[in-house]
Design an enzyme around this catalytic site. Structure first.
Site, PDB file in Angstrom:
ATOM      1  N   GLU A   1       0.840  -1.197   0.000  1.00  0.00           N
ATOM      2  CA  GLU A   1       0.000   0.000   0.000  1.00  0.00           C
ATOM      3  C   GLU A   1       0.879   1.253   0.000  1.00  0.00           C
ATOM      4  O   GLU A   1       1.848   1.346   0.751  1.00  0.00           O
ATOM      5  CB  GLU A   1      -0.896  -0.034   1.239  1.00  0.00           C
ATOM      6  CG  GLU A   1      -1.925   1.068   1.316  1.00  0.00           C
ATOM      7  CD  GLU A   1      -2.873   0.879   2.491  1.00  0.00           C
ATOM      8  OE1 GLU A   1      -3.885   1.601   2.549  1.00  0.00           O
ATOM      9  OE2 GLU A   1      -2.615  -0.004   3.341  1.00  0.00           O
TER      10      GLU A   1
ATOM     11  N   LYS B   1      -9.119   3.258  -2.853  1.00  0.00           N
ATOM     12  CA  LYS B   1      -9.515   2.460  -1.692  1.00  0.00           C
ATOM     13  C   LYS B   1     -10.936   2.840  -1.278  1.00  0.00           C
ATOM     14  O   LYS B   1     -11.283   4.023  -1.197  1.00  0.00           O
ATOM     15  CB  LYS B   1      -8.534   2.702  -0.546  1.00  0.00           C
ATOM     16  CG  LYS B   1      -8.657   1.753   0.637  1.00  0.00           C
ATOM     17  CD  LYS B   1      -7.505   1.995   1.614  1.00  0.00           C
ATOM     18  CE  LYS B   1      -7.539   1.021   2.779  1.00  0.00           C
ATOM     19  NZ  LYS B   1      -6.396   1.237   3.709  1.00  0.00           N
TER      20      LYS B   1
ATOM     21  N   PRO C   1      20.584   2.594  29.924  1.00  0.00           N
ATOM     22  CA  PRO C   1      20.850   2.595  31.367  1.00  0.00           C
ATOM     23  C   PRO C   1      20.470   1.222  31.915  1.00  0.00           C
ATOM     24  O   PRO C   1      19.295   0.905  32.042  1.00  0.00           O
ATOM     25  CB  PRO C   1      19.921   3.695  31.899  1.00  0.00           C
ATOM     26  CG  PRO C   1      19.430   4.439  30.697  1.00  0.00           C
ATOM     27  CD  PRO C   1      19.455   3.469  29.563  1.00  0.00           C
TER      28      PRO C   1
ATOM     29  N   SER D   1      19.896  -1.330  34.624  1.00  0.00           N
ATOM     30  CA  SER D   1      19.649  -1.248  36.062  1.00  0.00           C
ATOM     31  C   SER D   1      19.889  -2.548  36.799  1.00  0.00           C
ATOM     32  O   SER D   1      19.957  -2.553  38.027  1.00  0.00           O
ATOM     33  CB  SER D   1      18.190  -0.821  36.298  1.00  0.00           C
ATOM     34  OG  SER D   1      17.307  -1.851  35.894  1.00  0.00           O
ATOM     35  N   GLY D   2      19.952  -3.658  36.078  1.00  0.00           N
ATOM     36  CA  GLY D   2      20.010  -4.955  36.739  1.00  0.00           C
ATOM     37  C   GLY D   2      18.641  -5.570  36.889  1.00  0.00           C
ATOM     38  O   GLY D   2      18.503  -6.672  37.416  1.00  0.00           O
ATOM     39  N   GLY D   3      17.582  -4.865  36.406  1.00  0.00           N
ATOM     40  CA  GLY D   3      16.219  -5.391  36.426  1.00  0.00           C
ATOM     41  C   GLY D   3      15.849  -5.998  35.083  1.00  0.00           C
ATOM     42  O   GLY D   3      16.570  -5.862  34.089  1.00  0.00           O
ATOM     43  N   ILE D   4      14.676  -6.629  35.037  1.00  0.00           N
ATOM     44  CA  ILE D   4      14.320  -7.405  33.857  1.00  0.00           C
ATOM     45  C   ILE D   4      13.942  -6.530  32.663  1.00  0.00           C
ATOM     46  O   ILE D   4      14.100  -6.936  31.514  1.00  0.00           O
ATOM     47  CB  ILE D   4      13.185  -8.397  34.195  1.00  0.00           C
ATOM     48  CG1 ILE D   4      13.167  -9.526  33.162  1.00  0.00           C
ATOM     49  CG2 ILE D   4      11.834  -7.679  34.285  1.00  0.00           C
ATOM     50  CD1 ILE D   4      12.409 -10.750  33.591  1.00  0.00           C
ATOM     51  N   ASP D   5      13.459  -5.301  32.893  1.00  0.00           N
ATOM     52  CA  ASP D   5      13.045  -4.457  31.770  1.00  0.00           C
ATOM     53  C   ASP D   5      14.236  -3.972  30.947  1.00  0.00           C
ATOM     54  O   ASP D   5      14.262  -4.124  29.723  1.00  0.00           O
ATOM     55  CB  ASP D   5      12.238  -3.260  32.279  1.00  0.00           C
ATOM     56  CG  ASP D   5      10.884  -3.685  32.838  1.00  0.00           C
ATOM     57  OD1 ASP D   5      10.347  -4.696  32.363  1.00  0.00           O
ATOM     58  OD2 ASP D   5      10.384  -3.014  33.755  1.00  0.00           O
ATOM     59  N   SER D   6      15.224  -3.387  31.609  1.00  0.00           N
ATOM     60  CA  SER D   6      16.405  -2.944  30.863  1.00  0.00           C
ATOM     61  C   SER D   6      17.181  -4.144  30.336  1.00  0.00           C
ATOM     62  O   SER D   6      17.808  -4.081  29.276  1.00  0.00           O
ATOM     63  CB  SER D   6      17.306  -2.056  31.734  1.00  0.00           C
ATOM     64  OG  SER D   6      17.785  -2.755  32.860  1.00  0.00           O
TER      65      SER D   6
END
Length: 714
Positions: free
Chosen positions: A45, A114, A357, A359-364
């Site tokens: 498209e 369309k 950054p 952090s040591g957490g699961i998101d980063s």
């Protein structure tokens, strides 16, 4: 004898307003289709200008340049000998239309606008175009003079018509029209159209491809026919990743399927179809009776044949067989979709790499692993000899190396592209998170730095004391809620400023040739954003957020999948860790916990998010629904408290959504304020609202009824 013909569809990595780049990719797809023996080629498209031009569709320049690019296609003899279905916007009688241009041998057969526009979720087509609200209506379109000189005619048909060749009949659909209850292919098929084309700008969302595949199969399962689906693939210039999956379907069976995620700029999918199979499939008398009542279409005739007009038997031309459909697990989609998107974003932005950054957490952690996944996909493309990827790698990552350098492993590539930094506080940060960040960076090859921000934090905190004489304290030291939040926010915002400083300077520190800064990646997940569990303008504020539309539940599943599939043993430590912001001091009796702070679990947040956005429920409707869904887990009052708590915090933090980092779109309940989830950001107090009062009334009624039953039983 059957009428055998080779047909082609494609996925193109188009980029909004990249006129020459888009044109070359279109031409290359046509060349590849012809080389495969195809006599019909279908493209995505709005492929000439790119689907994501947004308000540029209101500019007259865009229509002029689209015609100029089409003129290059019409003039090129190398592109003759094949029927082309090309997408671009067209202005007709002062109205803007999203159109397909049907071309053969340098002549325009039909402009097909369309008829049903996408106008919800991520899409705003009614803002730029109007639909062709006249089924089967056709009128004349006066061509621009530059096109008139090429094609030798002043006018061409525009409208809802079909193309008739000596050997078959072809009808064009566009994206949203496949998803509508009364799709154009229904009446087209009843009118004898045997080949349907669908050109799309369809974005990736987790688990969405299954739905798309079922729609394509059903488009021909009842009515019969050949269905060719084309789509964009890649980052076209906004938050969406268009996930390709070019497809050819015959009588409800998939006979050819392209990749959903790829670093290839051009991918052409072909199949050999026997049009007699369609005719045999349509032999039922009930279909024939319905066809007599279908509205007639104007047929635009052409002498061009899709099959060999000599009818000579060709033993090399073998009809394509049905094949198993391939779909990815959600964990794989997270690994591949954001990864391919990030590569497009990086190479097109001309940046030097990424900064996270860590952090040591699961998101980063998940964000960093997605970048590592990107490096793995790049290495695959290098191994396949993808010259565009090789050139981009040498320009971006090779700036640290000798000329002609190529990485040998994903880790080696990651070392030159990804920069991570652990920014700790001596009283708040644990050795465990610091070590996890360091070890993850080492395993994936990232260039890692480790520092503490105490001095900057202390300097900022002391400004208030110097100015007012007041010294704020954390909650664990006897401070108020306001003091506690203010001190947490200083740390979070300090990390954001530090991130941008390091992102700008690290390439210089590493003596990168050619300069250029890094793109800062955010790592706030969709559930935290929905709840507002983040500091405005903290380190979640970044250039792009790969996980901003992915739930905590899906992220944990992805990290668990990557631990095995990417052989990253360190990820086990992240999976088992308790989610914490580490913004409050750690004591012998207290460690900050995300879910305790939020007053709800991440799993509950996902439920609230889906009911709010996908099921379109307000507080009272959500309460009624969860009374049933959670009846075995919580009492009516507990359900009410949870629903009210969610909506209270959603309302008071709603202003944060207006400043969210642009996120890769992956989930249907994303709170992205910029386009997807349009809501007020100043709400009345929910605890004083009529909806909360109605919830309380229902709880009291239920408790009175329950009390009455218990008394009767006693």
């Amino acid at each position: 004898m059957g009428r055998l013909m080779t047909v082609a569809t494609c996925s193109l990595n188009q980029w909004a307003l990249d006129w020459q780049g888009n044109l070359e990719r279109i031409k290359e797809s046509i060349r590849q289709a012809k080389k495969a023996g195809a006599t019909l080629r279908v493209g995505p498209e709005l492929e000439i200008c790119g689907y994501s031009c947004a308000d540029h569709f209101l500019e007259s320049d865009l229509y002029l340049h689209s015609w100029e690019m089409l003129a290059e296609i019409l003039k090129d003899d190398e592109l003759h000998g094949i029927l082309l279905d090309v997408g671009m916007p067209v202005m007709h009688r002062n109205n803007r239309y999203n159109c397909r241009i049907l071309i053969v041998d340098g002549k325009i057969l039909l402009i097909r606008p369309k008829m049903f526009l996408a106008n919800d979720g991520n899409y705003r087509e009614y803002r730029w175009f109007i639909p062709w609200k006249r089924p089967t209506h056709v009128e004349e379109y006066y061509l621009p003079r530059m096109i008139e000189k090429i094609v030798g005619t002043q006018k061409v048909p525009i409208g809802d018509a079909i193309i008739s060749t000596p050997d078959t009949c072809i009808g064009a659909e566009t994206c949203e029209e496949l998803w509508c209850p009364q799709s154009p292919h229904i009446n087209m098929g009843l009118n004898g159209v045997e080949i349907f084309t669908n050109s799309s700008g369809s974005h990736h969302a987790l688990r969405k491809l299954d739905i798309r595949l079922r729609l394509m199969a059903e488009a021909t399962r009842k009515n019969g026919g050949v269905y060719l689906y084309a789509n964009e693939q890649g980052c076209s210039g906004d938050r969406l990743y268009y996930d390709g999956s070019a497809m050819i379907v015959i009588n409800g069976e998939v006979v050819a399927q392209g990749s959903q995620f790829s670093l290839n700029d051009v991918e052409v999918v072909t199949a050999v179809v026997d049009i007699e199979d369609v005719r045999a499939y349509r032999s039922s008398s009930s279909r024939g009776m319905q066809s007599l009542d279908a509205p007639p279409y104007q047929r635009i005739e052409t002498a061009f044949n899709l099959s060999d007009p000599s009818d000579d038997f060709n033993p090399q031309l073998i009809p394509s067989k049905p094949q198993l459909i391939h779909t990815h697990k959600p964990e794989e989609e997270i690994a591949l979709g954001p990864a391919c998107y990030l590569w497009d974003y990086l190479r097109r932005s001309k940046a030097a790499g990424f900064f996270i950054p860590l952090s040591g957490g699961i998101d980063s952690c998940a964000t960093a692993v997605i970048v590592f996944s990107m490096c793995r996909e790049v290495m695959k493309a290098i191994g396949e000899g993808n010259q565009q990827v090789i050139a981009d790698v040498q320009r971006i990552a090779g700036a640290y190396e000798k000329e002609g350098w190529l990485p040998a492993t994903p880790q080696e590539l990651c070392h030159n592209i990804l920069h991570t930094c652990y920014m700790g506080m001596s009283a708040q940060s644990s050795a465990e998170t610091r070590n996890r960040a360091r070890d993850l960076a080492k395993e994936i090859g990232a260039y890692h730095t480790n520092l503490d921000i105490d001095t900057v934090y202390d300097a900022e905190k002391n400004l208030l004391t110097q100015a007012t004489g007041f010294t704020p304290k954390f909650k664990v030291h006897g401070g108020t809620v306001s003091e506690n939040l203010a001190l947490q926010n200083i740390q979070a915002r300090t990390r954001m400023v530090t991130s941008y400083y390091f992102a700008q300077m690290l390439p210089t520190v590493r003596k990168r040739e050619g300069g250029g800064g890094l793109l800062v990646l955010g790592s706030a997940n969709v559930d935290e954003s929905l709840r507002g569990y983040l500091t405005k303008y903290d380190c979640s504020s970044a250039d792009i957020n790969p996980i901003g539309s992915i739930s905590k539940t899906d992220l944990k599943a992805f990290v668990n999948w990557a631990m095995t599939n990417f052989q990253l043993d360190i990820l086990k430590d992240f999976i088992n860790a308790t989610p914490t912001a580490e913004l409050e001091p750690i004591t012998t009796s207290y460690v900050q916990s995300d879910e305790a702070d939020m007053g709800m679990t991440y799993a509950e947040l996902s439920v609230f998010g889906k009911l709010r956005k996908e099921n379109k429920l307000g507080p009272f409707g959500m309460f009624q629904r969860l009374l049933h869904d959670w009846k075995d887990m919580y009492s009516p009052r507990e359900v009410a408290d949870k629903v009210k708590r969610f909506h209270h915090y959603y309302a008071i933090n709603r202003h944060k959504m207006t400043t969210l980092t642009p996120s890769y779109h992956a989930e249907g309940y994303s709170p992205d304020d910029n386009r997807f989830d349009l809501r007020p950001f100043l709400y009345p107090a929910f605890f004083e609202s009529w909806s909360f009062r109605r919830i309380d009334e229902e709880v009291e009624k239920m408790e009175r009824r329950a009390g009455g039953k218990e008394g009767a039983e006693a």
